[in-house]
Design a protein around this motif. Structure first.
Motif, PDB file in Angstrom:
ATOM      1  N   THR A  27      17.314  -1.427 -15.383  1.00  0.00           N
ATOM      2  CA  THR A  27      16.430  -0.219 -15.052  1.00  0.00           C
ATOM      3  C   THR A  27      17.423   0.816 -15.043  1.00  0.00           C
ATOM      4  N   ALA A  28      18.648   0.766 -15.722  1.00  0.00           N
ATOM      5  CA  ALA A  28      19.252   1.978 -15.675  1.00  0.00           C
ATOM      6  C   ALA A  28      18.617   3.171 -16.489  1.00  0.00           C
ATOM      7  N   ASN A  29      17.870   2.994 -17.155  1.00  0.00           N
ATOM      8  CA  ASN A  29      17.489   4.236 -18.251  1.00  0.00           C
ATOM      9  C   ASN A  29      15.938   4.217 -17.992  1.00  0.00           C
ATOM     10  N   LYS A  30      15.389   3.449 -17.108  1.00  0.00           N
ATOM     11  CA  LYS A  30      13.856   3.594 -16.799  1.00  0.00           C
ATOM     12  C   LYS A  30      13.376   3.805 -15.804  1.00  0.00           C
ATOM     13  N   LYS A  31      12.348   4.715 -15.318  1.00  0.00           N
ATOM     14  CA  LYS A  31      11.576   4.625 -14.266  1.00  0.00           C
ATOM     15  C   LYS A  31      10.785   3.601 -13.990  1.00  0.00           C
ATOM     16  N   ILE A  32      10.960   2.864 -12.592  1.00  0.00           N
ATOM     17  CA  ILE A  32       9.953   1.878 -12.569  1.00  0.00           C
ATOM     18  C   ILE A  32       8.551   2.382 -11.752  1.00  0.00           C
ATOM     19  N   GLU A  33       7.459   2.240 -12.505  1.00  0.00           N
ATOM     20  CA  GLU A  33       6.548   2.788 -11.908  1.00  0.00           C
ATOM     21  C   GLU A  33       5.308   1.673 -11.479  1.00  0.00           C
ATOM     22  N   LYS A  34       5.543   0.410 -11.614  1.00  0.00           N
ATOM     23  CA  LYS A  34       4.642  -0.609 -11.326  1.00  0.00           C
ATOM     24  C   LYS A  34       5.250  -1.669 -10.118  1.00  0.00           C
ATOM     25  N   PHE A  35       4.350  -2.284  -9.231  1.00  0.00           N
ATOM     26  CA  PHE A  35       4.895  -3.235  -8.623  1.00  0.00           C
ATOM     27  C   PHE A  35       5.269  -4.605  -9.119  1.00  0.00           C
ATOM     28  N   TRP A  36       4.791  -4.938 -10.425  1.00  0.00           N
ATOM     29  CA  TRP A  36       5.205  -6.103 -11.055  1.00  0.00           C
ATOM     30  C   TRP A  36       5.783  -5.743 -12.228  1.00  0.00           C
ATOM     31  N   ASP A  68       9.086 -18.173 -16.784  1.00  0.00           N
ATOM     32  CA  ASP A  68       9.000 -16.592 -16.738  1.00  0.00           C
ATOM     33  C   ASP A  68       9.729 -16.042 -15.527  1.00  0.00           C
ATOM     34  N   MET A  69      10.134 -14.816 -15.608  1.00  0.00           N
ATOM     35  CA  MET A  69      11.041 -14.171 -14.649  1.00  0.00           C
ATOM     36  C   MET A  69      10.555 -12.657 -14.612  1.00  0.00           C
ATOM     37  N   SER A  70      10.416 -12.363 -13.578  1.00  0.00           N
ATOM     38  CA  SER A  70       9.795 -10.867 -13.308  1.00  0.00           C
ATOM     39  C   SER A  70      10.210 -10.296 -11.888  1.00  0.00           C
ATOM     40  N   PHE A  71      10.447  -8.991 -11.715  1.00  0.00           N
ATOM     41  CA  PHE A  71      10.822  -8.702 -10.548  1.00  0.00           C
ATOM     42  C   PHE A  71       9.686  -7.700  -9.853  1.00  0.00           C
ATOM     43  N   THR A  72       9.621  -7.651  -8.783  1.00  0.00           N
ATOM     44  CA  THR A  72       8.667  -6.789  -7.885  1.00  0.00           C
ATOM     45  C   THR A  72       9.362  -5.591  -7.202  1.00  0.00           C
ATOM     46  N   ILE A  73       8.708  -4.470  -7.369  1.00  0.00           N
ATOM     47  CA  ILE A  73       9.271  -3.209  -6.467  1.00  0.00           C
ATOM     48  C   ILE A  73       8.281  -2.916  -5.599  1.00  0.00           C
ATOM     49  N   TYR A  74       8.540  -2.481  -4.389  1.00  0.00           N
ATOM     50  CA  TYR A  74       7.712  -2.018  -3.346  1.00  0.00           C
ATOM     51  C   TYR A  74       8.499  -0.807  -2.656  1.00  0.00           C
ATOM     52  N   ASN A  75       7.764   0.456  -2.770  1.00  0.00           N
ATOM     53  CA  ASN A  75       8.494   1.610  -2.095  1.00  0.00           C
ATOM     54  C   ASN A  75       7.280   2.677  -1.809  1.00  0.00           C
ATOM     55  N   GLU A  76       7.719   3.792  -1.480  1.00  0.00           N
ATOM     56  CA  GLU A  76       6.898   4.821  -1.135  1.00  0.00           C
ATOM     57  C   GLU A  76       5.719   5.119  -1.688  1.00  0.00           C
ATOM     58  N   GLU A  77       6.147   4.950  -3.335  1.00  0.00           N
ATOM     59  CA  GLU A  77       4.861   5.308  -4.203  1.00  0.00           C
ATOM     60  C   GLU A  77       3.989   4.043  -4.663  1.00  0.00           C
ATOM     61  N   ILE A  78       5.036   2.827  -4.828  1.00  0.00           N
ATOM     62  CA  ILE A  78       4.539   1.675  -5.515  1.00  0.00           C
ATOM     63  C   ILE A  78       4.472   0.298  -4.369  1.00  0.00           C
ATOM     64  N   GLN A  79       3.011   0.146  -4.380  1.00  0.00           N
ATOM     65  CA  GLN A  79       2.544  -1.133  -3.471  1.00  0.00           C
ATOM     66  C   GLN A  79       1.753  -2.206  -4.528  1.00  0.00           C
ATOM     67  N   THR A  80       1.407  -3.330  -3.460  1.00  0.00           N
ATOM     68  CA  THR A  80       0.384  -4.210  -4.228  1.00  0.00           C
ATOM     69  C   THR A  80      -0.733  -4.155  -3.192  1.00  0.00           C
ATOM     70  N   SER A  81      -1.704  -4.798  -3.749  1.00  0.00           N
ATOM     71  CA  SER A  81      -3.087  -4.993  -2.775  1.00  0.00           C
ATOM     72  C   SER A  81      -3.155  -6.531  -2.844  1.00  0.00           C
ATOM     73  N   ILE A  82      -4.187  -7.047  -2.095  1.00  0.00           N
ATOM     74  CA  ILE A  82      -4.602  -8.303  -2.221  1.00  0.00           C
ATOM     75  C   ILE A  82      -5.065  -8.775  -3.608  1.00  0.00           C
TER      76      ILE A  82
END
Ligand SMILES: [Fe+2]
Length: 160
Positions: A27-36, A68-82
């Protein structure tokens, strides 16, 4: 039928450190914009070809081969829902990496009633074919990072 199963992982901290290092490079050169965030074949292969990789030894001991391998990010701007994950996957492994204290996997029945929850501080087998989400408490810190894996032969027996 269980919603989750907590896995024993003696090397949890060093595996988390390794995953965090890999995440930093990815993620060094990209902005993460999604949870998944899914990794591509090459990225998965690159990580799993690291010599003496502890998570690979651990999955080998569990008899699991990563599909398969993924990462999830949760922060002030990015969340997930049910949501319910796309079939046919039922049993994933979630691995906590950063800021998972006071954050929870929560499961719901089809009427929206909570049926189960677990704090995300240990690796778990997670049932993904019933409605679930991530919720955070007031002590949660961000960004929250977990990795998620699915496998050729799912560890579904651990959720029976
Ligand atoms: Fe999910």
């Amino acid at each position: 039928m269980k919603s989750y199963f907590i896995l024993d992982c003696p090397k949890q901290q060093s595996i988390a450190d390794s995953l965090y290092g890999y995440y930093t490079g990815l993620t060094a050169n990209k902005k993460i914009e999604k949870f998944w965030n899914s990794l591509n074949r090459q990225e998965i292969q690159n990580y799993f070809s690291t010599p003496n990789l502890e998570i690979k030894n651990w999955f080998d001991q569990l008899g699991l081969r990563v599909r398969d391998m993924s990462f999830t990010i949760y922060n002030e701007e990015i969340q997930t829902s049910i949501h319910t994950d796309a079939p046919p996957v039922i049993a994933k492994i979630n691995f906590p990496v950063l800021n998972t204290h006071d954050t929870y996997n929560v499961w719901y029945d089809n009427d929206g009633k909570e049926i189960d929850r677990v704090e995300c501080t240990k690796p778990i087998v997670l049932r993904s074919n019933i409605p679930h989400t991530v919720e955070v408490g007031k002590f949660a810190k961000f960004p929250r990072l977990q990795f998620s894996f699915c496998f050729y032969k799912e560890p579904i027996h651990l959720l029976n």
